[in-house]
Design a protein around this motif. Sequence first.
Motif, mmCIF file in Angstrom:
data_model
loop_
_atom_site.group_PDB
_atom_site.id
_atom_site.type_symbol
_atom_site.label_atom_id
_atom_site.label_comp_id
_atom_site.label_asym_id
_atom_site.label_seq_id
_atom_site.Cartn_x
_atom_site.Cartn_y
_atom_site.Cartn_z
ATOM 1 N N ALA A 386 0.845 -1.217 0.000
ATOM 2 C CA ALA A 386 0.000 0.000 0.000
ATOM 3 C C ALA A 386 0.871 1.254 0.000
ATOM 4 O O ALA A 386 0.589 2.229 -0.709
ATOM 5 C CB ALA A 386 -0.920 -0.013 1.216
ATOM 6 N N ILE A 387 1.942 1.247 0.798
ATOM 7 C CA ILE A 387 2.853 2.402 0.832
ATOM 8 C C ILE A 387 3.492 2.584 -0.544
ATOM 9 O O ILE A 387 3.591 3.703 -1.074
ATOM 10 C CB ILE A 387 3.923 2.205 1.913
ATOM 11 N N ASN A 388 3.927 1.460 -1.164
ATOM 12 C CA ASN A 388 4.522 1.539 -2.494
ATOM 13 C C ASN A 388 3.508 2.032 -3.521
ATOM 14 O O ASN A 388 3.850 2.765 -4.449
ATOM 15 C CB ASN A 388 5.057 0.171 -2.919
ATOM 16 N N THR A 389 2.248 1.631 -3.358
ATOM 17 C CA THR A 389 1.209 2.057 -4.295
ATOM 18 C C THR A 389 1.013 3.567 -4.244
ATOM 19 O O THR A 389 0.868 4.225 -5.283
ATOM 20 C CB THR A 389 -0.118 1.341 -3.964
ATOM 21 N N VAL A 390 1.010 4.126 -3.033
ATOM 22 C CA VAL A 390 0.886 5.588 -2.890
ATOM 23 C C VAL A 390 2.074 6.273 -3.564
ATOM 24 O O VAL A 390 1.924 7.262 -4.288
ATOM 25 C CB VAL A 390 0.800 5.974 -1.402
ATOM 26 N N SER A 391 3.310 5.716 -3.331
ATOM 27 C CA SER A 391 4.503 6.292 -3.956
ATOM 28 C C SER A 391 4.392 6.195 -5.478
ATOM 29 O O SER A 391 4.736 7.133 -6.200
ATOM 30 C CB SER A 391 5.751 5.563 -3.459
ATOM 31 N N ASN A 392 3.893 5.034 -5.977
ATOM 32 C CA ASN A 392 3.744 4.867 -7.425
ATOM 33 C C ASN A 392 2.758 5.866 -7.997
ATOM 34 O O ASN A 392 2.951 6.374 -9.105
ATOM 35 C CB ASN A 392 3.264 3.442 -7.743
ATOM 36 N N ALA A 393 1.671 6.135 -7.252
ATOM 37 C CA ALA A 393 0.652 7.073 -7.743
ATOM 38 C C ALA A 393 1.261 8.449 -7.980
ATOM 39 O O ALA A 393 1.029 9.084 -9.008
ATOM 40 C CB ALA A 393 -0.505 7.157 -6.743
ATOM 41 N N TYR A 394 2.067 8.910 -7.021
ATOM 42 C CA TYR A 394 2.679 10.236 -7.171
ATOM 43 C C TYR A 394 3.726 10.240 -8.285
ATOM 44 O O TYR A 394 3.802 11.188 -9.072
ATOM 45 C CB TYR A 394 3.288 10.688 -5.852
ATOM 46 N N SER A 395 4.589 9.178 -8.363
ATOM 47 C CA SER A 395 5.593 9.148 -9.421
ATOM 48 C C SER A 395 4.923 9.006 -10.784
ATOM 49 O O SER A 395 5.417 9.553 -11.772
ATOM 50 C CB SER A 395 6.590 8.014 -9.186
ATOM 51 N N ASP A 396 3.777 8.286 -10.865
ATOM 52 C CA ASP A 396 3.054 8.173 -12.143
ATOM 53 C C ASP A 396 2.523 9.532 -12.592
ATOM 54 O O ASP A 396 2.530 9.844 -13.798
ATOM 55 C CB ASP A 396 1.882 7.183 -12.016
#
Length: 470
Positions: A386-396
């Motif tokens: 979930a933490i990685n998903t949030v990070s991915n959302a911002y980098s995307d």
Amino acid sequence: MVIILGTVVFLGYSGVQRSSSDFQEYRRLARQNVGLSDYQTAIQEASADLYTYLVTKNVKDADAVDAVLIRAGKIVEETRVFALTETAKQRFVQYAKDIEAISRVKQQVFQNVQENTRQYDQTVIPSALGMMDALNSMTAQAYSISNSNALKEVSETATSLSAVLSGLSRFANSREPKDAETVKRYIATMNTNMSELDAVLTTENGRRTFRAIADANTKLVDSFNRMVEINLATAESLKALDTLVRESFKRSNAHNDEINQRMLDAGAETLARNESTQTFVLTTGGLGLLAGILLATTLVLGIIKVLLDLSRFAEAVAKGDFDYKIRIKEKGEIGKMIEALRNIPAVLESIIGTANKLSQQISTGRLRDRMDTGALPGAFSALGTAINTVSNAYSDIIDSLPVPVMACDKSFTVTYYNKAGQQAVGGNFVNSPCKDHLRAPECVNEQCFGKQAMNRNALVTHETEAFPQG
């Protein structure tokens, strides 16, 4: 004496067993707590992906919404098994309904965007091009008979048509009501020009060409009006989505608050029960000591030691102190419980440490660094994901920007390029000096923008010429 000894042993062991049962209840509540947090993260991610699709109109982004909602549904189903009361179970049923409602909104938005694109590509553009071709033909006709008035009106109509087409292009992408109003003004001007053009036509051939222009204009205007209706429906769907997400967050937050309170109450009850058991054991042990039974004394002291250590450990963990160590060693079920308790601080400290390290790495420009979820046990791996998903959302989001974005550390070593930046410099050249890729005149002297910004600790803007690929 045997009765006293048996009572001491029984009550002490019963207290420890109750503590183990309380711990299992605490664990069950904790799993619900984590599941609700993961659910909130998922629906927030789905909402963000849907807005991304509105910008990109890429079907892959729409599919990403479906994938996230499927994951959210699995989270709800997996977490629901830890709910024991009918009220709690019904809440998870409502979360599943919320996911279905969000999915319906997503599908409606997807269909609206697809139809909006079809209207623009299959009706607006062909109609506008047909009108422009007919106006060019009318220009030749007017020129052949020296109709200067018609030539003037054709030119003005073509100019207003170009304005209409430009406004429609902007509106098709922005969906903003203000852009729709601008298109309406352009269409009104074009209709006026067309009326004036019709008034100065003198040949049947010219009037026939004008009727073709008028028919194409009708199709264009009808398609535009349909686009307005579609975009209004999309706006309503997005409002419904925001309401759904907000209400679901409100319900899940209230649910989580209740769980947190129950966890606190369960902890307090456990401590109180332990204290009560300790008092009784101490009193009964005193009677045993008076009777001179050394064995009873040994057993009582052992039990008291277990309860005291567990009580202190529980108090320390409840206060966020993970340094307290359980010193006692036991076998059997109690030993398993103690070992499980010992592992809690280590796992939590590991996750906190890994999250802090990731936060530090991202804050220093390493936007593509992520947690190693494979190193996290059990459900904690889902928390890392979930933490990685949030990070991915911002980098995307940063990757989707149409302008180059670069991050450097204080040694001017590149730590991040977004996709536009990689295209600009010809590759993802991280961990190398930025001057090797930008090749700007300021890169080798004190006029370097990055160096100025770092030295001043402030925003620096300037213009230059860079030659990233020679």
